[in-house]
Design an enzyme around this catalytic site. Structure first.
Site, PDB file in Angstrom:
ATOM      1  N   MET A 145      -3.780  -4.183   6.466  1.00  0.00           N
ATOM      2  CA  MET A 145      -2.954  -2.973   6.431  1.00  0.00           C
ATOM      3  C   MET A 145      -3.784  -1.705   6.602  1.00  0.00           C
ATOM      4  O   MET A 145      -3.250  -0.634   6.855  1.00  0.00           O
ATOM      5  CB  MET A 145      -2.120  -2.948   5.140  1.00  0.00           C
ATOM      6  N   LYS A 163       3.722   9.208  -3.875  1.00  0.00           N
ATOM      7  CA  LYS A 163       4.826   8.270  -3.603  1.00  0.00           C
ATOM      8  C   LYS A 163       5.573   7.861  -4.873  1.00  0.00           C
ATOM      9  O   LYS A 163       6.777   7.603  -4.825  1.00  0.00           O
ATOM     10  CB  LYS A 163       4.309   7.030  -2.869  1.00  0.00           C
ATOM     11  N   THR A 195       3.139  11.073   1.110  1.00  0.00           N
ATOM     12  CA  THR A 195       1.948  10.227   1.147  1.00  0.00           C
ATOM     13  C   THR A 195       1.116  10.451  -0.114  1.00  0.00           C
ATOM     14  O   THR A 195       1.556  11.127  -1.053  1.00  0.00           O
ATOM     15  CB  THR A 195       1.180  10.452   2.470  1.00  0.00           C
ATOM     16  N   SER A 237      -3.321  13.978   8.111  1.00  0.00           N
ATOM     17  CA  SER A 237      -2.174  13.104   8.409  1.00  0.00           C
ATOM     18  C   SER A 237      -1.785  13.161   9.878  1.00  0.00           C
ATOM     19  O   SER A 237      -1.671  14.232  10.469  1.00  0.00           O
ATOM     20  CB  SER A 237      -0.971  13.489   7.556  1.00  0.00           C
ATOM     21  N   GLY A 249       0.055  -1.072  -5.063  1.00  0.00           N
ATOM     22  CA  GLY A 249       1.178  -0.393  -4.423  1.00  0.00           C
ATOM     23  C   GLY A 249       1.436  -0.865  -3.003  1.00  0.00           C
ATOM     24  O   GLY A 249       2.595  -0.981  -2.584  1.00  0.00           O
TER      25      GLY A 249
HETATM   26  P1  ATR Z   1      -2.733   0.884  -4.772  1.00  0.00           P
HETATM   27  O1  ATR Z   1      -1.691   0.743  -5.819  1.00  0.00           O
HETATM   28  O2  ATR Z   1      -2.965   2.282  -4.321  1.00  0.00           O
HETATM   29  O3  ATR Z   1      -2.576  -0.111  -3.654  1.00  0.00           O
HETATM   30  P2  ATR Z   1      -4.415  -0.405  -6.645  1.00  0.00           P
HETATM   31  O4  ATR Z   1      -3.325  -0.466  -7.631  1.00  0.00           O
HETATM   32  O5  ATR Z   1      -5.776  -0.004  -7.088  1.00  0.00           O
HETATM   33  O6  ATR Z   1      -4.121   0.552  -5.456  1.00  0.00           O
HETATM   34  O7  ATR Z   1      -4.457  -1.836  -5.956  1.00  0.00           O
HETATM   35  C1  ATR Z   1      -5.397  -2.187  -5.064  1.00  0.00           C
HETATM   36  C2  ATR Z   1      -5.329  -3.700  -4.803  1.00  0.00           C
HETATM   37  O8  ATR Z   1      -6.543  -4.072  -4.147  1.00  0.00           O
HETATM   38  C3  ATR Z   1      -5.245  -4.546  -6.046  1.00  0.00           C
HETATM   39  O9  ATR Z   1      -4.557  -5.744  -5.725  1.00  0.00           O
HETATM   40  C4  ATR Z   1      -6.713  -4.807  -6.341  1.00  0.00           C
HETATM   41  O10 ATR Z   1      -6.941  -5.975  -7.098  1.00  0.00           O
HETATM   42  P3  ATR Z   1      -6.890  -5.948  -8.726  1.00  0.00           P
HETATM   43  O11 ATR Z   1      -5.442  -6.007  -9.102  1.00  0.00           O
HETATM   44  O12 ATR Z   1      -7.657  -7.123  -9.118  1.00  0.00           O
HETATM   45  O13 ATR Z   1      -7.550  -4.649  -9.130  1.00  0.00           O
HETATM   46  C5  ATR Z   1      -7.212  -5.021  -4.946  1.00  0.00           C
HETATM   47  N1  ATR Z   1      -8.653  -4.789  -4.779  1.00  0.00           N
HETATM   48  C6  ATR Z   1      -9.307  -3.619  -4.868  1.00  0.00           C
HETATM   49  N2  ATR Z   1     -10.622  -3.790  -4.594  1.00  0.00           N
HETATM   50  C7  ATR Z   1     -10.785  -5.110  -4.310  1.00  0.00           C
HETATM   51  C8  ATR Z   1     -11.916  -5.916  -3.952  1.00  0.00           C
HETATM   52  N3  ATR Z   1     -13.134  -5.395  -3.822  1.00  0.00           N
HETATM   53  N4  ATR Z   1     -11.699  -7.241  -3.749  1.00  0.00           N
HETATM   54  C9  ATR Z   1     -10.477  -7.761  -3.867  1.00  0.00           C
HETATM   55  N5  ATR Z   1      -9.382  -7.070  -4.217  1.00  0.00           N
HETATM   56  C10 ATR Z   1      -9.530  -5.758  -4.444  1.00  0.00           C
END
Ligand code: ATR
Length: 291
Positions: free
Chosen positions: A235, A80, A76, A29, A144
């Protein structure tokens, strides 16, 4: 934690307020480095360290730190959501995010806040000089990271906010929850990746809040929604532009990664704790040089 430090300059004793960033893993971090720079910039006397909490021992680690006199903590991965549950009071932006990245300990209370969204907005508006008010904004993702920025983004008054996700039902669920909690924040349009191009030919601001970049993947939106007036913001950040930024650049868009968001969310946490706002430009440049 208050540490008594004797200064060689005088017989006086300085009392230092202690803060930590809690995670697992945590050694990587940058927060201690960032907050040390902020403290120097604002002449604030604080001590800020890493705190590794066991995966099943977050609440205990926080309580122990409070017992030792700790004043606040950044939180982190992966804690969270646990920090959100542990907090005895929540700011609206933490409530909206459903997650807490900043804890303050005072009067026997655990105050939970979330500075990620305002960090994103500040980086876009102040650092990139890109006004969000009145613009057509597309937010990609419904996990998230997206949830954490929805309220501050809506409060920046875009003309339109479209939330698109690979799994549309996840986007629908997120927007439904948000609208129930914040009915006065205006409408958020839900879309699939495929359909965004039929909502607007182009967007002014496209924010990637998916974790696709981690897999070197780009959300499958039409290339035509990016234009020369578009700011494409990922991000994620790294030494090299992310694949999303490379894709957007190839369509002529302006691009920016999430390093500034990291610095600005820390600056907001510093402000929450200390009541003074540090300068962020030099810290941003120093971190960029270290990548
Ligand atoms: P976090 O809550 O930690 O952000 P997450 O809940 O796994 O992680 O969410 C990740 C986001 O990235 C989700 O919007 C996911 O889409 P889905 O809801 O369809 O799972 C998106 N995401 C992850 N891998 C992806 C990829 N290869 N292409 C497009 N979207 C992706």
């Amino acid at each position: 934690m208050s540490v008594l430090i004797s200064t060689p300059m005088a017989d006086s004793v300085l009392e230092t307020d202690c803060y930590v960033v809690i995670g697992n893993p945590i050694g990587h971090s940058k927060s201690p480095d960032i907050h040390a720079r902020f403290a120097a910039d604002t002449a604030q006397n604080i001590d800020y360290r890493h705190l590794l909490a066991p995966l099943n021992g977050f609440a205990e680690a926080v309580q122990e730190f409070i017992q030792q006199g700790g004043k606040g903590a950044n939180v982190t991965v992966p804690f969270k959501l646990e920090a959100y549950a542990l907090a005895t009071t929540l700011t609206p932006r933490a409530e909206a995010a459903g997650a807490v990245n900043t804890l303050s300990f005072a009067n026997g209370q655990i105050h939970g806040d979330n500075t990620d969204g305002i960090g994103l907005v500040t980086d876009i508006v102040r650092n990139a000089g890109f006004e969000i008010a009145g613009k057509r904004v597309l937010l990609l993702g419904a996990g998230g990271a997206a949830r954490g920025v929805l309220l501050p983004l809506m409060q920046a008054n875009p003309a339109q906010l479209v939330l698109a996700n690979r799994t549309v039902t996840n986007a629908q669920a997120l927007v439904q929850q948000f609208s129930q909690k914040f009915p006065n924040e205006g409408e958020i349009v839900v879309s699939s990746f495929t359909d965004v191009a039929s909502i607007n030919d182009q967007f002014d601001l496209i924010i990637n809040a998916t974790s696709a970049s981690l897999q070197a993947d780009v959300p499958t939106v039409a290339a035509s929604i990016f234009g020369p007036q578009t700011l494409a913001y990922d991000m994620m950040y790294g030494k090299q532009p992310t694949v999303f930024m490379q894709f957007a650049s190839a369509q002529g868009a302006m691009v920016r990664d999430g390093l500034g968001m990291l610095v600005e969310q820390a600056a907001e946490a510093f402000f929450v704790w200390r009541g003074v706002r540090p300068q962020t430009d030099a810290t941003f440049s120093a971190l960029r040089a270290q990548l």
